[in-house]
Design a protein around this motif. Structure first.
Motif, PDB file in Angstrom:
ATOM      1  N   GLN A   1       0.659  -1.127   0.106  1.00 48.08           N
ATOM      2  CA  GLN A   1       0.088   0.042   0.119  1.00 48.08           C
ATOM      3  C   GLN A   1       0.982   1.180  -0.115  1.00 48.08           C
ATOM      4  O   GLN A   1       0.634   2.032   0.789  1.00 48.08           O
TER       5      GLN A   1
ATOM      6  N   ALA B   1      -5.822   0.881  -2.970  1.00 48.92           N
ATOM      7  CA  ALA B   1      -6.716  -0.016  -2.271  1.00 48.92           C
ATOM      8  C   ALA B   1      -5.949  -1.518  -2.037  1.00 48.92           C
ATOM      9  O   ALA B   1      -5.370  -1.906  -3.046  1.00 48.92           O
ATOM     10  N   LYS B   2      -6.082  -2.014  -0.705  1.00 47.47           N
ATOM     11  CA  LYS B   2      -5.598  -3.167  -0.602  1.00 47.47           C
ATOM     12  C   LYS B   2      -5.653  -4.161  -1.348  1.00 47.47           C
ATOM     13  O   LYS B   2      -5.094  -5.155  -1.865  1.00 47.47           O
ATOM     14  N   ASN B   3      -7.092  -4.337  -1.510  1.00 48.62           N
ATOM     15  CA  ASN B   3      -7.727  -5.539  -2.265  1.00 48.62           C
ATOM     16  C   ASN B   3      -7.087  -5.293  -3.844  1.00 48.62           C
ATOM     17  O   ASN B   3      -6.885  -6.295  -4.443  1.00 48.62           O
ATOM     18  N   LEU B   4      -7.283  -4.114  -4.183  1.00 43.05           N
ATOM     19  CA  LEU B   4      -6.936  -4.004  -5.631  1.00 43.05           C
ATOM     20  C   LEU B   4      -5.525  -4.140  -5.949  1.00 43.05           C
ATOM     21  O   LEU B   4      -4.977  -4.677  -6.808  1.00 43.05           O
ATOM     22  N   GLU B   5      -4.721  -3.764  -4.827  1.00 37.31           N
ATOM     23  CA  GLU B   5      -3.256  -4.082  -5.036  1.00 37.31           C
ATOM     24  C   GLU B   5      -2.958  -5.487  -5.262  1.00 37.31           C
ATOM     25  O   GLU B   5      -2.051  -5.941  -5.945  1.00 37.31           O
ATOM     26  N   GLN B   6      -3.668  -6.314  -4.077  1.00 36.85           N
ATOM     27  CA  GLN B   6      -3.302  -7.620  -4.354  1.00 36.85           C
ATOM     28  C   GLN B   6      -3.793  -8.185  -5.758  1.00 36.85           C
ATOM     29  O   GLN B   6      -3.021  -9.146  -6.204  1.00 36.85           O
ATOM     30  N   LEU B   7      -4.873  -7.637  -6.209  1.00 39.06           N
ATOM     31  CA  LEU B   7      -5.193  -8.084  -7.642  1.00 39.06           C
ATOM     32  C   LEU B   7      -4.298  -7.669  -8.752  1.00 39.06           C
ATOM     33  O   LEU B   7      -3.932  -8.539  -9.553  1.00 39.06           O
TER      34      LEU B   7
END
Lengths: 420, 329
Positions: free
Chosen positions: B124, B301-307
C-alpha cells in the motif's frame, strides 16, 4: 496475370466443398464476376465466382470431387501464359499412401492434412489442411522418424505436441510392421444386403455438428404434457378469420410464438454457451428444424417474440420452402438463440432433440392427439401434446428450465395469456 | 555459513568491500546518522566515519550526479536510493552520465559506481512508490543490473557490483530485507551474469528474478502437490543475461512461464520471450506465457493492490496453461 481459383468458404462453417458442376470448361474465356462452378457446401449449393479475367486454363478438381477450403481448384490465365509453375505449386491433395514415410516432417506439415489433423477448431491462422504442431513436436518427429501427418494432436485446436509424437513413436516401436490404414474412397458401394452411401457435405456436417453436441454438451431433458384444447380452438377461430385471405396458421406457428414469448421472459434459457462465458440474448431468434432431402437445416425466425402470428407463419413457410430447395443464404440459418424441432406431423408422441451448439436449449414437439386424462376425478378425452426440452446443463439448471416450461405451458393451455 | 537477514547480508557486503578498498564510499538519504531508511547501513557511520558514509539532501539528481562525478575521478561510490522509485528523477545521471561515459570517452573514463536500493511494490505505497524499475535500467546499454533474491545472493552480488568497473544497479526489495537465510562467511563474491536454478523439475520452467523468486518457489510447491515438477530459474542478473541457463531449462522442459513484478509492456519477460523464440524455437511445446503486474498504475486499495500484483495462483494457472492442463489452451 494468372489467377488461382481457390475453393472458397461459401458458408461460415464450410471446411470442404464438393464441385457439383463446372459452368465453364477449360479453354473458355472468363470475365471477373462470372460464375465458374456450383459448389455443394455443408449447407447449400452455392456459386463460385471468378476473381480474375482471362481463359479458364486448367480445371484441377473435376465434377463430384471434394476439395478443402483454400485448395486451388482451377487456374485462370492469359491464353499463352505459362502456368506450369502454378500447376506445380497448386495444393493438390497428396494421397497419404504417396507420402514417403521418411519425408521431412516439415514437408509433411505443408501437405494436405491427414484426418488426424483435421480436428483444428476455430482458432485463427493456418489455411485449410495445415497441420498444427508445436516446434518441439516437429523437431522430435524428425529425430524419431515419425510421420507427423499420421499423429493425432492432443493440444489446443488439435495441435500436435511433444507427448503425441512420443506416444506415436512408442506405438511404432511396439508394432513396427503395422501398415498404414488405407484411405477409403468415397463412392457408392452396394452388396447383397447393404448399400454404402457416400457422405454428402451436408451429411458430414450433420454428423460432425451433432456428435460435437451430444458428446461434450451435458444434456438433460424435461418433459411436459400439455392440454391443447384452448390452443386448438383458438387456431380454428383464427383460421376462420384468415380464410378470406386464403391463408392459415399452423399449430407449429403457435408453438413458435408461444416459445418465443416465453423465452423473452426467461432469458436464462435464451442463451449461448461460449466456452468461457454464457451469452444471454434479449432478442429471441428461433431456429426451426426443417427436414430436407438428405439432412436437416434450421432456418431462423428472428425476433419471433415480437412478430405477429401471420408474420411468423408466412416467414416459416417461405424459409422452409427455400430450405428444401437448398437456397438459403448463410445468414438465414445462423444466429438462432433457441431451436424447435417438431416431429408431430409424423405421429411421434414424444422424443428428445439434440442441442444445436452453441445454443443452450431445444424443444422437441410431439404430435397433438386425443388422450384420456383425469380431470376432477373423471376420465375425459383431451387433445394433448408432449414437449421435451433438452437443456445444456452448463447454461441452464433444472429449475430454470422448469420455470420456462411452466410459462410455456400457460401460453399453450391459455393462449390469451400471451397478450398480458 | 551464518544465518542472517537480507538486510544484514547487504551490510556485510558493503563492509567487506569498504574494508578491502578505501576508494569505496556510501552516499544517500539517511544512510549515516539514521543508519539507513531500512537500516541497511546500520553501524557503518561509526565504523567508517562521515567521510565515507555520507548523508545527502533529498536531491536524487544532485547526489547521483555527485556520485557519478566521483566515480569518473577514481572513487567507487555506492549510491543508495531510498527506493528506485525516487531514482527516476536521477535517470539522466544514470543513463546519460554513468552508462554512456565509457563509450563517449573512447574507453578513457570508466564509471565504477553502484546504484542500490529497493525496487517494486511493498504494501500500500500506492502508484508512485510501488513500481518495479528494472526495465528502466536495462534498456540502455552501458549499465549492469542484478536483482538478488536471497541473503547469500545479496552479499555475493553486491560485492561483485562494487568491484565491477562498470555502473551496476543492485535492485533489492523492501519485503526482502527481513528474509533470513544462510550466507557464506568471509569474502564472498558471485560473478555477474550467472543465473541459479533455485529448484529443479522437468515439467515446466518458471523463469524469474528478484523478489518474485519466492513467489515462484511457492507456486512450484503448489504444483508439486498436483504432481507437476517445476524448474525455478533465478536469473539473478538481468544484464549481463545468462542466456545459456535460460536455454538449458527451455530445452529440458519445453514449456516456460516468465514471472516478473513489473508491467507487461516491453517488460523483462518480453526480452526473455524474444531470446527463447530466437534461440530455442524448436524446443518449445507451447507458447511462452508471462505473469506480470496488471498493466495499470499500482492501486492504493489493499484488495486492488493484491489483484494487480502477480501472485502464486497466477503462476500456477500459467504453468497449467503451458502444460495444456485443465482444459486450458
Amino acid at each position: 496475370m494468372a489467377t488461382r481459383v481457390y475453393m472458397e468458404a461459401l458458408s461460415p462453417t464450410m471446411e470442404e466443398g464438393q464441385i457439383v458442376r463446372w459452368l465453364k470448361a477449360e479453354g473458355d474465356p472468363v470475365e471477373q464476376g462470372d460464375i465458374l462452378a456450383e459448389i455443394e457446401t455443408d449447407k447449400a449449393t452455392m456459386e463460385l465466382v471468378a476473381r480474375g479475367t482471362g481463359v479458364l486454363r486448367a480445371v484441377l478438381a473435376g465434377e463430384g470431387a471434394a476439395a478443402p477450403v483454400g485448395e486451388v481448384i482451377a487456374v485462370i490465365a492469359g491464353e499463352e501464359e505459362d502456368i506450369a509453375a502454378l500447376l506445380g505449386g497448386a495444393g493438390k491433395s497428396v494421397p497419404k499412401s504417396e507420402a514417403a514415410p521418411d519425408a521431412e516432417a516439415e514437408a509433411a506439415a505443408e501437405k494436405s492434412a491427414g484426418p488426424s489433423a483435421q480436428s483444428g477448431g476455430s482458432e485463427g491462422g493456418g489455411g485449410a489442411g495445415r497441420i498444427r504442431t508445436s516446434p518441439v513436436a516437429r523437431r522430435l518427429a524428425r529425430e524419431l522418424d515419425v510421420d507427423i501427418a499420421a499423429v493425432a494432436g492432443s493440444g489446443p485446436a488439435g495441435r500436435i505436441v511433444k507427448r503425441d509424437v512420443e506416444e506415436a513413436a512408442a506405438r511404432a516401436a511396439a508394432a513396427p510392421q503395422a501398415a498404414p490404414e488405407p484411405v477409403s474412397v468415397p463412392a457408392t458401394v452396394a452388396g447383397d444386403d447393404f448399400t454404402d452411401i457416400p457422405l454428402s457435405q451436408m451429411r458430414k456436417t450433420v454428423a460432425r455438428r451433432l456428435s460435437e453436441s451430444l458428446g461434450p454438451v451435458p444434456h438433460f431433458f424435461l418433459t411436459i404434457d400439455v392440454d391443447m384444447t384452448r390452443l386448438m380452438a383458438a387456431r380454428a377461430r383464427l383460421n376462420r378469420h384468415l380464410s378470406a385471405q386464403g391463408t392459415k396458421i399452423s399449430v407449429n406457428d403457435l408453438i413458435i410464438k408461444a416459445t418465443a414469448v416465453a423465452l423473452a421472459r426467461h432469458p436464462e434459457c435464451n442463451a449461448w454457451w461460449q466456452g468461457d462465458s454464457i451469452r444471454r440474448f434479449r432478442p429471441v431468434h428461433i431456429g426451426v428444424a426443417v427436414a430436407v432431402p438428405d439432412g436437416l437445416i434450421t432456418p431462423v425466425i428472428r425476433n419471433a417474440d415480437a412478430k405477429s402470428l401471420t408474420g411468423i407463419s408466412a416467414e416459416a413457410r417461405e424459409l422452409a420452402g427455400r430450405a428444401r430447395e437448398r437456397k438459403l443464404q448463410p445468414d438465414e440459418y445462423t444466429g438462432s438463440t433457441f431451436s424447435i424441432s417438431n416431429l408431430g406431423m409424423f405421429g411421434i408422441e414424444s422424443f428428445t432433440a439434440v442441442i444445436n451448439p452453441p445454443e443452450a436449449g431445444i424443444l422437441a414437439i410431439g404430435t397433438v392427439e386425443e388422450r384420456p386424462v383425469a380431470v376432477d376425478g373423471k376420465i375425459v378425452a383431451q387433445p394433448r401434446m408432449r414437449l421435451t426440452m433438452s437443456c445444456d446443463h452448463r447454461v441452464i439448471d433444472g429449475a430454470q428450465g422448469a420455470r420456462f416450461l411452466a410459462t410455456l405451458r400457460t401460453f399453450l393451455e391459455e393462449p390469451t395469456a400471451m397478450l398480458l | 555459513m551464518a544465518e542472517m537477514t537480507y538486510r544484514e547480508a547487504l551490510n556485510a557486503a558493503m563492509c567487506q568491500e569498504m574494508d578491502r578498498d578505501e576508494s569505496v564510499f556510501l552516499m544517500g538519504e539517511e544512510v549515516a546518522e539514521y543508519d539507513g531508511a531500512y537500516k541497511v547501513s546500520r553501524g557503518m557511520l561509526a565504523r567508517y566515519g562521515p567521510g565515507r558514509v555520507v548523508d545527502s539532501p533529498i536531491s536524487e539528481l544532485g547526489f547521483a550526479g555527485l556520485c557519478v562525478g566521483a566515480a569518473m575521478t577514481g572513487l567507487r561510490p555506492i549510491c543508495e536510493f531510498m527506493t528506485f522509485n525516487f531514482s527516476i528523477l536521477a535517470l539522466d545521471q544514470v543513463i546519460n552520465g554513468a552508462a554512456k561515459m565509457l563509450y563517449m570517452s573512447n574507453g578513457q573514463i570508466p564509471v565504477p559506481i553502484v546504484f542500490r536500493g529497493p525496487t517494486g511494490a511493498a504494501l500500500q505505497l500506492s502508484a508512485q512508490h510501488s513500481q518495479a524499475c528494472e526495465t528502466w535500467y536495462v534498456h540502455a546499454p552501458g549499465i549492469k543490473l542484478v536483482t538478488p533474491a536471497t541473503p547469500a545472493d545479496a552479499k555475493g552480488l553486491l560485492a561483485a557490483a562494487i568491484r565491477d568497473d562498470d555502473p551496476v544497479a543492485v535492485m533489492e526489495g523492501e519485503l526482502l530485507y527481513n528474509v533470513r537465510g544462510e550466507v557464506p562467511d568471509g569474502e564472498y563474491v558471485i560473478p555477474l551474469g550467472v543465473a541459479e536454478l533455485k529448484r529443479a523439475g522437468d515439467d515446466v520452467s518458471i523463469v524469474t528474478h528478484g523478489k518474485m523468486v519466492h513467489v515462484a518457489l511457492q507456486a512450484a510447491r503448489a504444483l508439486e502437490r498436483e504432481g507437476i515438477e517445476a524448474d525455478v530459474l533465478d536469473l539473478r542478473s538481468l544484464r549481463p543475461l545468462d542466456a545459456d541457463a535460460i536455454l538449458e531449462t527451455v530445452r529440458r522442459t519445453n514449456r516456460v512461464v516468465y514471472l516478473e513484478e513489473g508491467w507487461p509492456f516491453a517488460g523483462i519477460g518480453a526480452q526473455i520471450v524474444a531470446l527463447i523464440q530466437d534461440e530455442a524455437f524448436d524446443h518449445l511445446d507451447a507458447p511462452v506465457l508471462r505473469v506480470t503486474q496488471a498493466d495499470v498504475p499500482m492501486p492504493y486499495a489493499k484488495n486492488l493492490e493484491q489483484l494487480a500484483k502477480p501472485g502464486v495462483r497466477d503462476v500456477v494457472e500459467a504453468c497449467k496453461r503451458v502444460l495444456y492442463m485443465n482444459g486450458h489452451g
